[in-house]
Design an enzyme around this catalytic site. Sequence first.
Site, PDB file in Angstrom:
ATOM      1  N   ARG A 242      24.811  50.401  53.610  1.00 28.01           N
ATOM      2  CA  ARG A 242      25.515  52.089  54.507  1.00 28.01           C
ATOM      3  C   ARG A 242      26.002  51.825  55.985  1.00 28.01           C
ATOM      4  O   ARG A 242      25.070  50.934  56.255  1.00 28.01           O
ATOM      5  CB  ARG A 242      25.191  53.266  53.941  1.00 28.01           C
ATOM      6  CG  ARG A 242      24.907  52.891  52.457  1.00 28.01           C
ATOM      7  CD  ARG A 242      25.966  53.936  51.505  1.00 28.01           C
ATOM      8  NE  ARG A 242      25.691  53.994  50.405  1.00 28.01           N
ATOM      9  CZ  ARG A 242      26.106  52.851  48.838  1.00 28.01           C
ATOM     10  NH1 ARG A 242      26.390  51.896  50.008  1.00 28.01           N
ATOM     11  NH2 ARG A 242      26.109  53.328  48.324  1.00 28.01           N
TER      12      ARG A 242
ATOM     13  N   SER B 255      33.451  64.501  52.613  1.00 33.62           N
ATOM     14  CA  SER B 255      32.439  62.774  52.519  1.00 33.62           C
ATOM     15  C   SER B 255      32.683  62.130  52.305  1.00 33.62           C
ATOM     16  O   SER B 255      34.197  61.950  51.786  1.00 33.62           O
ATOM     17  CB  SER B 255      32.181  63.671  51.282  1.00 33.62           C
ATOM     18  OG  SER B 255      30.551  62.640  51.111  1.00 33.62           O
TER      19      SER B 255
ATOM     20  N   TYR C  94      30.842  64.690  43.139  1.00 30.93           N
ATOM     21  CA  TYR C  94      31.371  65.487  44.342  1.00 30.93           C
ATOM     22  C   TYR C  94      32.013  64.863  45.026  1.00 30.93           C
ATOM     23  O   TYR C  94      32.602  65.803  45.965  1.00 30.93           O
ATOM     24  CB  TYR C  94      29.498  64.653  45.204  1.00 30.93           C
ATOM     25  CG  TYR C  94      29.526  65.401  46.311  1.00 30.93           C
ATOM     26  CD1 TYR C  94      29.127  66.827  46.884  1.00 30.93           C
ATOM     27  CD2 TYR C  94      29.264  63.907  47.271  1.00 30.93           C
ATOM     28  CE1 TYR C  94      28.515  66.842  47.792  1.00 30.93           C
ATOM     29  CE2 TYR C  94      29.147  64.936  48.715  1.00 30.93           C
ATOM     30  CZ  TYR C  94      28.843  65.717  49.146  1.00 30.93           C
ATOM     31  OH  TYR C  94      28.627  66.480  49.919  1.00 30.93           O
TER      32      TYR C  94
END
Length: 322
Positions: free
Chosen positions: A222, A120, A151
């Site tokens: 983003r 990721s 994460y």
Amino acid sequence: MRTVSDARILVTGAGGFIGHHLVTSLKRRGYWVRGVDLHPPDYTAVDADEFELRDLRRFDECLLATRGIDHVYALAADMGGMGFISANHATILHNNALINIHTLEAARMNGVSRYLFSSSACVYPDFLQNDANVTPLKEQDAYPANPQDAYGWEKLFAERVCLAYAEEHGLETRIVRFHNIYGPYGTYDGGREKVPAALCRKVAAVEPGGEIEIWGDGEQTRSFCYVDDCVEGIYRLMQSDYREPLNLGSEDMVTVNELAHLVITQSGKHGVTLKHVDGPQGVRGRNSDNRRLREVLEWEPVVTLDQGLEPTYQWIEKQVAQ
């Protein structure tokens, strides 16, 4: 020995958003596919030749999942949107560390020849993402390491495990770093949904002239990659000889406010406004640098945000209406 073209495939996380799209794509290419997850896909039929319900936190379950398999696409993970990621650090570290270590070791023991790990963009350091006008993130920017959330840390750790298995055991590992994948047939409510799906749900539920909530000021940035491009990139990377981590995303950066207005335009609803409220926002800015992707795969994502939002919104609108 089987060739790449007739390999038997395992997709872990096959009940999830990217996983079930990948299974469908691999079946269309003619592969035999086993899907494994805690649950089947929520919104589509099972396309896999075999679909097994297994808890991949358990090593014995991983051994069974990888039996008779040539290539593994390891997509299984306990994850969600910012609301979930920011509130479940220990759960994420515990569950995903077990899934990743056990699946990789089981693959080695069962003679798997290729193994793709889904990492990721969350692996990138927090200090490189504190400005909305962020410099696009290159693969080498992951070090010195300082991901914002657990994460990101567990993804970065799993990358290192893959690289070590390749070096010590000769297992051909591939590592893909996803940048905000979106599309239809994925989670759109319940707290684990990503921002495009959440915004589509909010807009679908609001009346014309109403308002939807945005976490923070909405100026966080983003880039978003449509799921069809994602599964194409995954497949191309698996077939390649490239062993280092590789970005997979779009380079077209937008603010969350801009994304919300694009969704509102897709809906055709007039007068919908944004209400900014407190909530987890993640890093201030994130964008993908695709130069290495273009060099390695001689390809990059082609679906624009407008093009991808159309089927995404239409599908979520139907779910909300039901």
